[in-house]
Design a protein around this motif. Structure first.
Motif, PDB file in Angstrom:
ATOM      1  N   MET A 190       0.817  -1.210   0.000  1.00  0.00           N
ATOM      2  CA  MET A 190       0.000   0.000   0.000  1.00  0.00           C
ATOM      3  C   MET A 190       0.858   1.271   0.000  1.00  0.00           C
ATOM      4  N   PRO A 191       1.871   1.391   0.869  1.00  0.00           N
ATOM      5  CA  PRO A 191       2.709   2.601   0.793  1.00  0.00           C
ATOM      6  C   PRO A 191       3.372   2.766  -0.570  1.00  0.00           C
ATOM      7  N   HIS A 192       3.835   1.664  -1.153  1.00  0.00           N
ATOM      8  CA  HIS A 192       4.454   1.758  -2.474  1.00  0.00           C
ATOM      9  C   HIS A 192       3.435   2.228  -3.515  1.00  0.00           C
ATOM     10  N   GLY A 193       2.237   1.690  -3.462  1.00  0.00           N
ATOM     11  CA  GLY A 193       1.199   2.098  -4.408  1.00  0.00           C
ATOM     12  C   GLY A 193       0.869   3.577  -4.301  1.00  0.00           C
ATOM     13  N   ILE A 194       0.787   4.077  -3.094  1.00  0.00           N
ATOM     14  CA  ILE A 194       0.507   5.506  -2.881  1.00  0.00           C
ATOM     15  C   ILE A 194       1.664   6.355  -3.398  1.00  0.00           C
ATOM     16  N   LEU A 195       2.889   5.932  -3.117  1.00  0.00           N
ATOM     17  CA  LEU A 195       4.058   6.672  -3.599  1.00  0.00           C
ATOM     18  C   LEU A 195       4.152   6.638  -5.123  1.00  0.00           C
ATOM     19  N   PHE A 196       3.814   5.508  -5.721  1.00  0.00           N
ATOM     20  CA  PHE A 196       3.817   5.388  -7.185  1.00  0.00           C
ATOM     21  C   PHE A 196       2.827   6.373  -7.805  1.00  0.00           C
ATOM     22  N   ILE A 197       1.613   6.394  -7.277  1.00  0.00           N
ATOM     23  CA  ILE A 197       0.588   7.302  -7.802  1.00  0.00           C
ATOM     24  C   ILE A 197       1.015   8.756  -7.598  1.00  0.00           C
ATOM     25  N   ALA A 198       1.582   9.055  -6.437  1.00  0.00           N
ATOM     26  CA  ALA A 198       2.057  10.422  -6.164  1.00  0.00           C
ATOM     27  C   ALA A 198       3.167  10.808  -7.136  1.00  0.00           C
ATOM     28  N   TYR A 199       4.087   9.892  -7.391  1.00  0.00           N
ATOM     29  CA  TYR A 199       5.196  10.155  -8.311  1.00  0.00           C
ATOM     30  C   TYR A 199       4.672  10.485  -9.708  1.00  0.00           C
ATOM     31  N   VAL A 200       3.778   9.666 -10.211  1.00  0.00           N
ATOM     32  CA  VAL A 200       3.250   9.874 -11.565  1.00  0.00           C
ATOM     33  C   VAL A 200       2.449  11.179 -11.629  1.00  0.00           C
ATOM     34  N   ALA A 201       1.590  11.416 -10.648  1.00  0.00           N
ATOM     35  CA  ALA A 201       0.779  12.635 -10.641  1.00  0.00           C
ATOM     36  C   ALA A 201       1.667  13.878 -10.564  1.00  0.00           C
ATOM     37  N   MET A 202       2.678  13.841  -9.701  1.00  0.00           N
ATOM     38  CA  MET A 202       3.573  14.993  -9.559  1.00  0.00           C
ATOM     39  C   MET A 202       4.417  15.195 -10.817  1.00  0.00           C
ATOM     40  N   ALA A 203       4.782  14.121 -11.497  1.00  0.00           N
ATOM     41  CA  ALA A 203       5.531  14.248 -12.747  1.00  0.00           C
ATOM     42  C   ALA A 203       4.693  15.002 -13.776  1.00  0.00           C
TER      43      ALA A 203
END
Length: 98
Positions: free
Chosen positions: A44-57
């Motif tokens: 779950m933390p990885h999934g949230i960080l992945f989504i945050a990374y893509v959105a912020m990019a």
């Protein structure tokens, strides 16, 4: 105070670390020791960080003045182990992009 660009750098680092832990520690433990607790704990933390990374990019594409090719590299780095570390070194250094 942290700028949005610095927050993205931190998210990129944490996303990369969480992905490595998930791939090279949690998943082998799940299948070799039949113990899925680490995958559940890190997934779950990885999934949230992945989504945050893509959105912020997407949000920072214009700020960094990435062309389409560079932007695709930044996005693809999120699914390649150690990829976000490469992006941080190549494209996100403050002295390089402000």
């Amino acid at each position: 105070m942290l700028s949005f660009k610095n927050i993205f750098r931190i998210v990129a680092l944490l996303e990369g670390v969480s992905y490595i832990l998930l791939l090279f520690i949690a998943t082998p433990i799940k299948y070799m020791a039949n113990d899925p607790q680490y995958v559940k704990m890190l997934g779950m933390p990885h999934g949230i960080l992945f989504i945050a990374y893509v959105a912020m990019a997407f949000m920072l594409k214009n700020d960094y003045k990435w062309n389409n090719r560079t932007f695709m590299v930044v996005l693809l780095a999120s699914i390649i182990p150690f990829g976000t570390f490469y992006v941080e070194k190549k494209f996100l250094k403050p002295n390089r992009n402000g």
